[in-house]
Design a protein around this motif. Sequence first.
Motif, PDB file in Angstrom:
ATOM      1  N   ASP A 116       0.821  -1.210   0.000  1.00  0.00           N
ATOM      2  CA  ASP A 116       0.000   0.000   0.000  1.00  0.00           C
ATOM      3  C   ASP A 116       0.857   1.263   0.000  1.00  0.00           C
ATOM      4  N   PHE A 117       2.099   1.156  -0.518  1.00  0.00           N
ATOM      5  CA  PHE A 117       3.014   2.301  -0.478  1.00  0.00           C
ATOM      6  C   PHE A 117       2.413   3.556  -1.130  1.00  0.00           C
ATOM      7  N   THR A 118       1.917   3.403  -2.351  1.00  0.00           N
ATOM      8  CA  THR A 118       1.393   4.563  -3.072  1.00  0.00           C
ATOM      9  C   THR A 118       0.234   5.193  -2.312  1.00  0.00           C
ATOM     10  N   ARG A 119      -0.666   4.340  -1.859  1.00  0.00           N
ATOM     11  CA  ARG A 119      -1.823   4.840  -1.140  1.00  0.00           C
ATOM     12  C   ARG A 119      -1.406   5.557   0.154  1.00  0.00           C
ATOM     13  N   LYS A 120      -0.390   4.992   0.820  1.00  0.00           N
ATOM     14  CA  LYS A 120       0.072   5.612   2.067  1.00  0.00           C
ATOM     15  C   LYS A 120       0.638   7.004   1.802  1.00  0.00           C
ATOM     16  N   VAL A 121       1.433   7.125   0.752  1.00  0.00           N
ATOM     17  CA  VAL A 121       2.004   8.439   0.439  1.00  0.00           C
ATOM     18  C   VAL A 121       0.871   9.416   0.113  1.00  0.00           C
ATOM     19  N   GLN A 122      -0.089   8.950  -0.691  1.00  0.00           N
ATOM     20  CA  GLN A 122      -1.194   9.847  -1.070  1.00  0.00           C
ATOM     21  C   GLN A 122      -2.038  10.227   0.136  1.00  0.00           C
ATOM     22  N   LYS A 123      -2.315   9.233   0.960  1.00  0.00           N
ATOM     23  CA  LYS A 123      -3.225   9.452   2.079  1.00  0.00           C
ATOM     24  C   LYS A 123      -2.555  10.261   3.182  1.00  0.00           C
ATOM     25  N   ILE A 124      -1.323   9.911   3.522  1.00  0.00           N
ATOM     26  CA  ILE A 124      -0.681  10.549   4.677  1.00  0.00           C
ATOM     27  C   ILE A 124       0.045  11.834   4.263  1.00  0.00           C
ATOM     28  N   VAL A 125       0.994  11.724   3.329  1.00  0.00           N
ATOM     29  CA  VAL A 125       1.708  12.939   2.912  1.00  0.00           C
ATOM     30  C   VAL A 125       0.761  13.850   2.133  1.00  0.00           C
ATOM     31  N   GLY A 126      -0.064  13.252   1.280  1.00  0.00           N
ATOM     32  CA  GLY A 126      -0.982  14.040   0.453  1.00  0.00           C
ATOM     33  C   GLY A 126      -1.951  14.869   1.273  1.00  0.00           C
ATOM     34  N   ARG A 127      -2.478  14.300   2.324  1.00  0.00           N
ATOM     35  CA  ARG A 127      -3.486  15.022   3.110  1.00  0.00           C
ATOM     36  C   ARG A 127      -2.881  15.870   4.222  1.00  0.00           C
ATOM     37  N   LYS A 128      -1.849  15.342   4.895  1.00  0.00           N
ATOM     38  CA  LYS A 128      -1.263  16.130   5.991  1.00  0.00           C
ATOM     39  C   LYS A 128      -0.392  17.259   5.455  1.00  0.00           C
ATOM     40  N   ALA A 129       0.276  16.988   4.317  1.00  0.00           N
ATOM     41  CA  ALA A 129       1.170  18.003   3.756  1.00  0.00           C
ATOM     42  C   ALA A 129       0.492  18.629   2.533  1.00  0.00           C
ATOM     43  N   CYS A 130       0.646  18.013   1.390  1.00  0.00           N
ATOM     44  CA  CYS A 130       0.143  18.608   0.155  1.00  0.00           C
ATOM     45  C   CYS A 130       0.136  17.526  -0.907  1.00  0.00           C
ATOM     46  N   ARG A 131      -0.951  17.424  -1.674  1.00  0.00           N
ATOM     47  CA  ARG A 131      -1.021  16.313  -2.615  1.00  0.00           C
ATOM     48  C   ARG A 131      -0.051  16.493  -3.785  1.00  0.00           C
ATOM     49  N   HIS A 132       0.368  17.730  -4.045  1.00  0.00           N
ATOM     50  CA  HIS A 132       1.319  17.933  -5.132  1.00  0.00           C
ATOM     51  C   HIS A 132       2.722  17.473  -4.715  1.00  0.00           C
ATOM     52  N   PHE A 133       3.061  17.692  -3.440  1.00  0.00           N
ATOM     53  CA  PHE A 133       4.315  17.140  -2.920  1.00  0.00           C
ATOM     54  C   PHE A 133       4.267  15.611  -2.973  1.00  0.00           C
ATOM     55  N   ALA A 134       3.120  15.044  -2.572  1.00  0.00           N
ATOM     56  CA  ALA A 134       2.978  13.585  -2.603  1.00  0.00           C
ATOM     57  C   ALA A 134       3.207  13.080  -4.029  1.00  0.00           C
ATOM     58  N   ASP A 135       2.677  13.810  -4.978  1.00  0.00           N
ATOM     59  CA  ASP A 135       2.821  13.462  -6.391  1.00  0.00           C
ATOM     60  C   ASP A 135       4.309  13.427  -6.784  1.00  0.00           C
ATOM     61  N   LEU A 136       5.046  14.466  -6.398  1.00  0.00           N
ATOM     62  CA  LEU A 136       6.464  14.518  -6.772  1.00  0.00           C
ATOM     63  C   LEU A 136       7.269  13.442  -6.025  1.00  0.00           C
ATOM     64  N   ILE A 137       6.907  13.190  -4.771  1.00  0.00           N
ATOM     65  CA  ILE A 137       7.598  12.136  -4.005  1.00  0.00           C
ATOM     66  C   ILE A 137       7.397  10.787  -4.696  1.00  0.00           C
ATOM     67  N   LEU A 138       6.169  10.532  -5.147  1.00  0.00           N
ATOM     68  CA  LEU A 138       5.905   9.260  -5.836  1.00  0.00           C
ATOM     69  C   LEU A 138       6.689   9.172  -7.141  1.00  0.00           C
ATOM     70  N   GLU A 139       6.770  10.294  -7.837  1.00  0.00           N
ATOM     71  CA  GLU A 139       7.555  10.315  -9.080  1.00  0.00           C
ATOM     72  C   GLU A 139       9.019   9.973  -8.772  1.00  0.00           C
ATOM     73  N   CYS A 140       9.546  10.588  -7.724  1.00  0.00           N
ATOM     74  CA  CYS A 140      10.950  10.343  -7.334  1.00  0.00           C
ATOM     75  C   CYS A 140      11.144   8.884  -6.938  1.00  0.00           C
ATOM     76  N   CYS A 141      10.185   8.344  -6.203  1.00  0.00           N
ATOM     77  CA  CYS A 141      10.316   6.962  -5.716  1.00  0.00           C
ATOM     78  C   CYS A 141      10.241   5.974  -6.874  1.00  0.00           C
ATOM     79  N   GLN A 142       9.300   6.209  -7.798  1.00  0.00           N
ATOM     80  CA  GLN A 142       9.192   5.360  -8.976  1.00  0.00           C
ATOM     81  C   GLN A 142      10.513   5.375  -9.748  1.00  0.00           C
ATOM     82  N   THR A 143      11.070   6.574  -9.893  1.00  0.00           N
ATOM     83  CA  THR A 143      12.333   6.734 -10.619  1.00  0.00           C
ATOM     84  C   THR A 143      13.457   5.995  -9.888  1.00  0.00           C
ATOM     85  N   ALA A 144      13.483   6.146  -8.565  1.00  0.00           N
ATOM     86  CA  ALA A 144      14.522   5.485  -7.772  1.00  0.00           C
ATOM     87  C   ALA A 144      14.409   3.962  -7.891  1.00  0.00           C
TER      88      ALA A 144
END
Lengths: 166, 366
Positions: free
Chosen positions: B80-108
């Motif tokens: 549930d990694f993607t969902r966790k980033v979207q749900k936790i970072v996306g909602r507590k911080a910002c969904r656009h940051f969550a988006d970029l973090i996921l992009e970075c993680c996919q790339t990594a």
Amino acid sequence: MADILCFSRNRCTSIEHVDDQTIRSTCRVQDNLMDAYVEIMVKLPDLELIQAKGEIRRSPQGTDLIILDDLQKVAGSRVGPGIRKIIGSIVEHVPYAESVATLLDECCNGVILSFARDVFLNAPQDKAGEKLFFANMVKANPRLYNSCAALTPDSPLMESLELDKN
Amino acid sequence: MLKFTRNKLATVYRKDGRTLAVHGVLEDDIYGFEVDLDIGLFNLEILAIRGKWNRMENSECPRAIPFLQEAVGFRMNEEDFTRKVQKIVGRKACRHFADLILECCQTAKDAATMILQEEGQEKPPDIEIDELFGKSKPAISVQEKNHPPGPEVTGGMVIDLHVHSLPASPCSTISVEQLIEQAKEIGLDGICLTDHNHLWAPNQVEDLRQKHDFLILRGNEITTEQGDILVFGLEEEVKGVIKLEALREKVLQAGGFMIVAHPFRGFLTFGVGYLGLTKEKAMARPVFKWVDAVEVLNSKVSEEENSFAAQVAAGLGLPVTGGSDAHGPGEVGNYATRFPGLIQNEQDLIKALKKGGYSPVTFRNK
Ligand SMILES: [Zn+2]
Ligand SMILES: [Zn+2]
């Protein structure tokens, strides 16, 4: 030792309003493994997807062009909150499904953002005006409340919303 | 005319033998920001994260930065990694940051696979997280018992026709037990479990009814290419996305009932008329040809979106219902449907839905 890059990915999404009824959204990704793009055409007012196409020009399998015919199956659905799941089912049998889904998703997301841009273009610059603007936005769209750090109940932007509630 | 562009760049270099350093930049018409992540080469764990805004949407966006730390410790192998980033970072911080973090993680992740292949190194085996719950069993038909009506049924019954529980709906944050308790507490006469593409086993629901002495009915929220449909009386597990027409056929055969859920969710975000959507154009949407009723009170959409749905339903002469679409605590019963007669089981519900005469109501905060 220089920190030479071992991997790099570029993703570019652009949205054109072709005419007052039609939007074209394109996303292209290029990295060490892949070069691919997806393009969608969306019709107003329903944001109905009328066309979707794409190609993988380079992939870990080589440089044989892969044409993503199956994407057209998305036609008839609408760009909106439920589209992610629909995309997931459409790409199921497409090569590099996850990457293609991301491209399609970015295209759809971009369409929404292109409208959001106009909204934020009109946001007031002064503090008081900004508070009112965001409080009204959240009042009209309750799902935005507490949806990010700037719109939590204790955020200054939500002050006037609290007053309204009492 | 070019209306909007979003550019994302994610670059990876090797910080040391075990760590990848990932730098991400996002620039679009509205936002501009960067993140730096340290990611374990072998376990794909987020070891460290730093972020900074360059341009933002409003003056409070900087509040998002400290919450980026929530992502530290997340591993990309987790189911549930993607969902966790979207749900936790996306909602507590910002969904656009969550988006970029996921992009970075996919790339990594792609970078790590490439590096390990090139070096001929075996990746240490990932510990797979067991699925939270197994596939639900095919329905066993259980004789439905008639339950004594609740204390106040003289004015008909008020039932929340649209609720989601965890883990049946992964997007929900409330357990079915909590849902039932809260529904009882606020005085609803019953709820209908409409978990996404999930078929509750009749005996499981019967157990819940007896345990809580409360009317619990089964429905299902099914994704179609035309949007989400609340389905009642279909004893079949529908997975993925089904064509609305095909779903209609199944439901007709089963003698069930279909309600289009939140038909305009998201369409009036920018105000009525912004997209040029008129009542007449909306009435022509194909979805309305294949459903029996329209949900016009849903607490996950805006008032405008609800009232627009009501206007469209009225224009088409379709019956209307209400449901909370609860996904968390304090939401069940926000809206519900009042039925004129007694409903004691699922057959009663379907009969009542077909008969008509019910109406959507604001319940919790009335
Ligand atoms: Zn849900
Ligand atoms: Zn729902």
